[in-house]
Design a protein around this motif. Structure first.
Motif, PDB file in Angstrom:
ATOM      1  N   ILE A  61       0.632  -0.795   4.918  1.00  0.00           N
ATOM      2  CA  ILE A  61       1.982  -1.029   4.399  1.00  0.00           C
ATOM      3  C   ILE A  61       2.940  -1.266   5.563  1.00  0.00           C
ATOM      4  O   ILE A  61       3.783  -2.167   5.515  1.00  0.00           O
ATOM      5  N   SER A  62       2.799  -0.495   6.624  1.00  0.00           N
ATOM      6  CA  SER A  62       3.664  -0.663   7.800  1.00  0.00           C
ATOM      7  C   SER A  62       3.458  -2.026   8.451  1.00  0.00           C
ATOM      8  O   SER A  62       4.424  -2.691   8.833  1.00  0.00           O
ATOM      9  N   ILE A  63       2.213  -2.455   8.555  1.00  0.00           N
ATOM     10  CA  ILE A  63       1.924  -3.763   9.147  1.00  0.00           C
ATOM     11  C   ILE A  63       2.515  -4.868   8.285  1.00  0.00           C
ATOM     12  O   ILE A  63       3.172  -5.782   8.792  1.00  0.00           O
ATOM     13  N   GLY A  64       2.297  -4.797   6.982  1.00  0.00           N
ATOM     14  CA  GLY A  64       2.844  -5.822   6.093  1.00  0.00           C
ATOM     15  C   GLY A  64       4.350  -5.903   6.164  1.00  0.00           C
ATOM     16  O   GLY A  64       4.934  -6.999   6.244  1.00  0.00           O
ATOM     17  N   THR A  65       5.007  -4.760   6.159  1.00  0.00           N
ATOM     18  CA  THR A  65       6.467  -4.724   6.225  1.00  0.00           C
ATOM     19  C   THR A  65       6.970  -5.269   7.561  1.00  0.00           C
ATOM     20  O   THR A  65       7.916  -6.061   7.604  1.00  0.00           O
ATOM     21  N   ALA A  66       6.336  -4.861   8.650  1.00  0.00           N
ATOM     22  CA  ALA A  66       6.752  -5.334   9.977  1.00  0.00           C
ATOM     23  C   ALA A  66       6.555  -6.841  10.117  1.00  0.00           C
ATOM     24  O   ALA A  66       7.407  -7.533  10.680  1.00  0.00           O
ATOM     25  N   ASN A  96      -9.751  -0.546   2.714  1.00  0.00           N
ATOM     26  CA  ASN A  96      -8.886  -0.980   3.797  1.00  0.00           C
ATOM     27  C   ASN A  96      -8.677  -2.497   3.759  1.00  0.00           C
ATOM     28  O   ASN A  96      -7.560  -2.973   3.962  1.00  0.00           O
ATOM     29  N   ALA A  97      -9.724  -3.246   3.503  1.00  0.00           N
ATOM     30  CA  ALA A  97      -9.588  -4.704   3.433  1.00  0.00           C
ATOM     31  C   ALA A  97      -8.654  -5.098   2.293  1.00  0.00           C
ATOM     32  O   ALA A  97      -7.790  -5.964   2.465  1.00  0.00           O
ATOM     33  N   GLY A  98      -8.820  -4.480   1.153  1.00  0.00           N
ATOM     34  CA  GLY A  98      -7.947  -4.771   0.018  1.00  0.00           C
ATOM     35  C   GLY A  98      -6.510  -4.371   0.287  1.00  0.00           C
ATOM     36  O   GLY A  98      -5.567  -5.120  -0.020  1.00  0.00           O
ATOM     37  N   MET A  99      -6.320  -3.211   0.862  1.00  0.00           N
ATOM     38  CA  MET A  99      -4.966  -2.745   1.192  1.00  0.00           C
ATOM     39  C   MET A  99      -4.319  -3.662   2.218  1.00  0.00           C
ATOM     40  O   MET A  99      -3.138  -3.991   2.109  1.00  0.00           O
ATOM     41  N   ARG A 100      -5.063  -4.072   3.240  1.00  0.00           N
ATOM     42  CA  ARG A 100      -4.492  -4.944   4.273  1.00  0.00           C
ATOM     43  C   ARG A 100      -4.073  -6.276   3.652  1.00  0.00           C
ATOM     44  O   ARG A 100      -2.982  -6.775   3.924  1.00  0.00           O
ATOM     45  N   ALA A 101      -4.927  -6.852   2.817  1.00  0.00           N
ATOM     46  CA  ALA A 101      -4.596  -8.134   2.191  1.00  0.00           C
ATOM     47  C   ALA A 101      -3.337  -8.006   1.333  1.00  0.00           C
ATOM     48  O   ALA A 101      -2.438  -8.862   1.394  1.00  0.00           O
ATOM     49  N   GLN A 102      -3.252  -6.948   0.546  1.00  0.00           N
ATOM     50  CA  GLN A 102      -2.081  -6.768  -0.309  1.00  0.00           C
ATOM     51  C   GLN A 102      -0.829  -6.454   0.515  1.00  0.00           C
ATOM     52  O   GLN A 102       0.269  -6.902   0.173  1.00  0.00           O
ATOM     53  N   ALA A 103      -0.988  -5.708   1.579  1.00  0.00           N
ATOM     54  CA  ALA A 103       0.165  -5.385   2.435  1.00  0.00           C
ATOM     55  C   ALA A 103       0.701  -6.645   3.106  1.00  0.00           C
ATOM     56  O   ALA A 103       1.917  -6.814   3.245  1.00  0.00           O
ATOM     57  N   LEU A 104      -0.186  -7.548   3.507  1.00  0.00           N
ATOM     58  CA  LEU A 104       0.263  -8.791   4.116  1.00  0.00           C
ATOM     59  C   LEU A 104       1.010  -9.650   3.093  1.00  0.00           C
ATOM     60  O   LEU A 104       2.038 -10.251   3.412  1.00  0.00           O
ATOM     61  N   LYS A 105       0.513  -9.681   1.859  1.00  0.00           N
ATOM     62  CA  LYS A 105       1.220 -10.409   0.798  1.00  0.00           C
ATOM     63  C   LYS A 105       2.595  -9.782   0.554  1.00  0.00           C
ATOM     64  O   LYS A 105       3.588 -10.489   0.369  1.00  0.00           O
TER      65      LYS A 105
END
Length: 128
Positions: free
Chosen positions: A22-27, A105-114
């Motif tokens: 979530i932090s990566i996606g937001t940043a 983690n892969a699913g969370m990262r993909a959704q966080a980037l979106k």
């Protein structure tokens, strides 16, 4: 036994993964809309910076998970908890936890980037 279960089960790791993603996606979303004249971090730099916080997050979430697991496993006897630790320590269970955590983690990262992309668009005032 509870600390062993927390460490083996991946619950604290999943919490840290979620927060990191979530932090990566937001940043990344905020970085994408930064004014052109301001320096921007690359995606790799953002990921490296936030991933650098993982050890501290892991320790924090492990400490938080012990009382949660204490409530969850309260009905079990010490004998049952020892049996659970033994079962979770098997190669098959360890493999299951590792594969599950990678998929999560892969699913969370993909959704966080979106989410970060949508955030960037919102910050620019675009209608998504």
């Amino acid at each position: 036994n509870l600390q062993k279960i927390v460490a083996i089960s991946g619950g604290a790791q999943a919490m840290a993964d979620a927060m990191i993603n979530i932090s990566i996606g937001t940043a990344l979303g905020a970085s994408a809309v930064a004014p052109k004249d301001q320096p921007r971090l690359s995606q790799a730099e953002i990921v490296e910076m936030i991933e650098g916080m993982r050890p501290q997050m892991d320790r924090s979430f492990e400490a938080m998970m012990v009382p949660i697991y204490g409530t969850l496993y309260k009905p079990l006897s010490d004998k049952d908890l020892k049996a659970l630790v033994k079962e979770l320590s098997t190669p098959a269970a360890r493999k299951f936890v590792a594969v599950t955590m990678r998929a999560f983690n892969a699913g969370m990262r993909a959704q966080a980037l979106k989410m970060g992309q949508r955030l960037g668009l919102e910050m620019q005032g675009e209608n998504i």
